[in-house]
Design an enzyme around this catalytic site. Structure first.
Site, PDB file in Angstrom:
ATOM      1  CB  VAL A 207     -59.251  44.386 -12.381  1.00 26.07           C
ATOM      2  CG1 VAL A 207     -58.247  43.586 -11.974  1.00 26.07           C
ATOM      3  CG2 VAL A 207     -59.337  45.592 -11.231  1.00 26.07           C
TER       4      VAL A 207
ATOM      5  CE  LYS B 141     -56.897  51.929 -15.072  1.00 23.45           C
ATOM      6  NZ  LYS B 141     -55.737  51.354 -16.206  1.00 23.45           N
TER       7      LYS B 141
ATOM      8  CE  LYS C 294     -55.165  47.952 -14.724  1.00 21.95           C
ATOM      9  NZ  LYS C 294     -54.306  47.680 -15.689  1.00 21.95           N
TER      10      LYS C 294
ATOM     11  CG  ASP D 218     -52.532  50.384 -14.746  1.00 18.86           C
ATOM     12  OD1 ASP D 218     -53.530  51.291 -14.583  1.00 18.86           O
ATOM     13  OD2 ASP D 218     -52.494  49.309 -15.178  1.00 18.86           O
TER      14      ASP D 218
ATOM     15  CB  THR E 102     -62.126  60.800 -18.560  1.00 18.84           C
ATOM     16  OG1 THR E 102     -62.339  60.413 -17.124  1.00 18.84           O
ATOM     17  CG2 THR E 102     -63.284  61.290 -19.326  1.00 18.84           C
TER      18      THR E 102
ATOM     19  N   GLY F  55     -55.649  47.155 -23.838  1.00 16.48           N
ATOM     20  CA  GLY F  55     -56.153  47.309 -25.282  1.00 16.48           C
ATOM     21  C   GLY F  55     -57.697  47.708 -25.565  1.00 16.48           C
TER      22      GLY F  55
ATOM     23  CG  PHE G 175     -64.957  59.613 -28.529  1.00 15.53           C
ATOM     24  CD1 PHE G 175     -65.907  58.441 -28.274  1.00 15.53           C
ATOM     25  CD2 PHE G 175     -64.935  60.090 -29.810  1.00 15.53           C
ATOM     26  CE1 PHE G 175     -66.490  57.688 -29.314  1.00 15.53           C
ATOM     27  CE2 PHE G 175     -65.767  59.504 -30.996  1.00 15.53           C
ATOM     28  CZ  PHE G 175     -66.365  58.156 -30.808  1.00 15.53           C
TER      29      PHE G 175
ATOM     30  CD  GLU H 296     -53.645  53.673 -17.448  1.00 18.44           C
ATOM     31  OE1 GLU H 296     -54.297  54.462 -17.094  1.00 18.44           O
ATOM     32  OE2 GLU H 296     -54.086  52.601 -18.140  1.00 18.44           O
TER      33      GLU H 296
ATOM     34  N   GLY I 251     -58.758  44.474 -17.990  1.00 20.04           N
ATOM     35  CA  GLY I 251     -59.236  44.885 -19.789  1.00 20.04           C
ATOM     36  C   GLY I 251     -60.175  43.915 -19.894  1.00 20.04           C
TER      37      GLY I 251
HETATM   38  N1  HSE Z   1     -52.361  50.665 -19.286  1.00 17.09           N
HETATM   39  C1  HSE Z   1     -53.077  49.627 -18.664  1.00 17.09           C
HETATM   40  C2  HSE Z   1     -52.168  48.456 -18.828  1.00 17.09           C
HETATM   41  C3  HSE Z   1     -54.361  49.513 -19.577  1.00 17.09           C
HETATM   42  O1  HSE Z   1     -51.339  48.593 -19.420  1.00 17.09           O
HETATM   43  O2  HSE Z   1     -52.556  47.554 -18.242  1.00 17.09           O
HETATM   44  C4  HSE Z   1     -55.096  48.682 -18.784  1.00 17.09           C
HETATM   45  O3  HSE Z   1     -55.631  49.094 -17.642  1.00 17.09           O
END
Ligand code: HSE
Length: 337
Positions: free
Chosen positions: A152, A125, A225, A221, A96, A316, A8, A210, A154
């Site tokens: 991937v 991810k 992706k 990250d 999460t 976001g 959450f 993150e 957002g």
């Molecule tokens: N921390 C990641 C980013 C969030 O900045 O792209 C979205 O996956």
């Protein structure tokens, strides 16, 4: 459609807000009526088969940091696996934080949900970067739908854009900016001379980074992706261990200024061609990959059409919440016939 939310944080709370504000529109236009029957965070779980009071859940989380304000529905200390087993629902939404050593707790949540016959929407991810082929097989075996468009881009539908809209073209390579936080940092270093540390602190405050921000700046990250995109679009069977990864932590203000003076900019690029890698690269200011702030840009090298680039916000809460809605609409369509 009964939904249990695992996690959450920023994304799940934004999704709850969308359900409250856009409920009638989602029902009218898509026949989608999500009823949130369970919410689990790291402190405990709340469930109610008639649907939880989302306004109260959001207020409780903001005031107490937990779901304890949901009174009789709240079970302090109950974890996600236990909550999935206890709750009757059609879909589990896993949001999460990404964890890349073992993929937990997300991996156990996704597996438990599938074994229980729940459809799964995942924005986390970790489980995919570690075990994507196995999870896809588990979903098939249990005859459930597994959607993960928010992992991937957002809110930007990178995966289905490539899979559906580029059908008929051969995709020969993928190259892109897939991490909003590092792009935000590099943009502010170039445009305002802000330090990496200060820009990262802002990205954290704004909810882009993150839970472990080293995943953003060290390139992990982006690597996640890249793995997910390559496996989904090119049918590869990569895991994060197959990617050469270098992040932006060694990029200095002087490097950024030097690139600028030559009509270039430094971007953290993930690419798959003959090999998979993540590293800071110089990009011409006029190139479509030169996007600013939290924008992501992904360029598919297609045959015979050439390069096709998709650009959109890549991080976001509200942006990523739209991917959850999109995935739920897809699940509903699959079963509404
Ligand atoms: N921390 C990641 C980013 C969030 O900045 O792209 C979205 O996956």
């Amino acid at each position: 459609m009964r939904v249990t939310l695992l996690g959450f944080g920023v994304v799940a709370r934004s999704f709850a807000e969308v359900v409250m504000s856009e409920g009638p529109k989602l029902a009218k236009e898509y026949g989608l009526k999500p009823k949130i029957v369970g919410i689990v965070d790291s402190h405990g779980a709340a469930f109610d088969k008639n649907g939880l009071d989302l306004a109260k859940a959001l207020e409780s989380k903001s005031k107490l940091g937990t779901l304890a304000g949901l009174d009789g529905s709240y079970h302090e200390g109950m974890d996600g696996v236990h909550a999935i087993r206890e709750t009757e629902c059609e879909v589990v939404v896993e949001t999460t934080p990404t964890e890349l050593k073992r993929g937990e707790p997300g991996l156990s949540h996704v597996k438990t949900a599938m074994i229980k016959g729940r459809h799964v929407v995942c924005t986390n991810k970790g489980p995919l970067a570690i075990a994507m082929p196995a999870l896809i097989e588990l979903a098939h075996h249990n005859e459930v739908v597994f959607k993960f468009s928010g992992t991937v881009g957002g809110g930007t539908p990178v995966l289905d854009f490539a899979k559906r809209c580029l059908e008929g073209s051969e995709i020969r390579g993928i190259r892109g900016i897939l991490n909003g936080t590092s792009n935000y940092i590099l943009t502010r270093m170039a445009a305002e001379g802000v330090s990496m540390k200060d820009a990262l602190a802002d990205a954290q405050r704004l909810g882009y980074a993150e839970a472990d921000p080293t995943y953003d700046v060290e390139g992990l990250d982006t690597a996640c992706k890249l793995v997910i995109t390559s496996n989904y679009v090119l049918d590869s069977a990569l895991s994060i261990k197959d990617v050469d990864i270098r992040g932006i932590t060694k990029v200095t203000g002087a490097d950024v200024a030097d690139a600028s003076s030559k009509g270039e900019t430094i971007k953290l690029i993930g690419s798959v061609g003959s090999k998979a890698k993540v590293s800071p690269e110089r990009v011409k200011l006029t190139h479509p990959l030169n996007v600013s702030g939290t924008f992501n840009a992904i360029c598919f090298d297609t045959h015979p059409s050439g390069e096709v680039t998709l650009v959109g916000k890549g991080a976001g809460g509200p942006e990523t919440a739209t991917s959850v809605v999109r995935d739920l609409i897809d699940i509903r369509r699959a079963f509404a016939r």
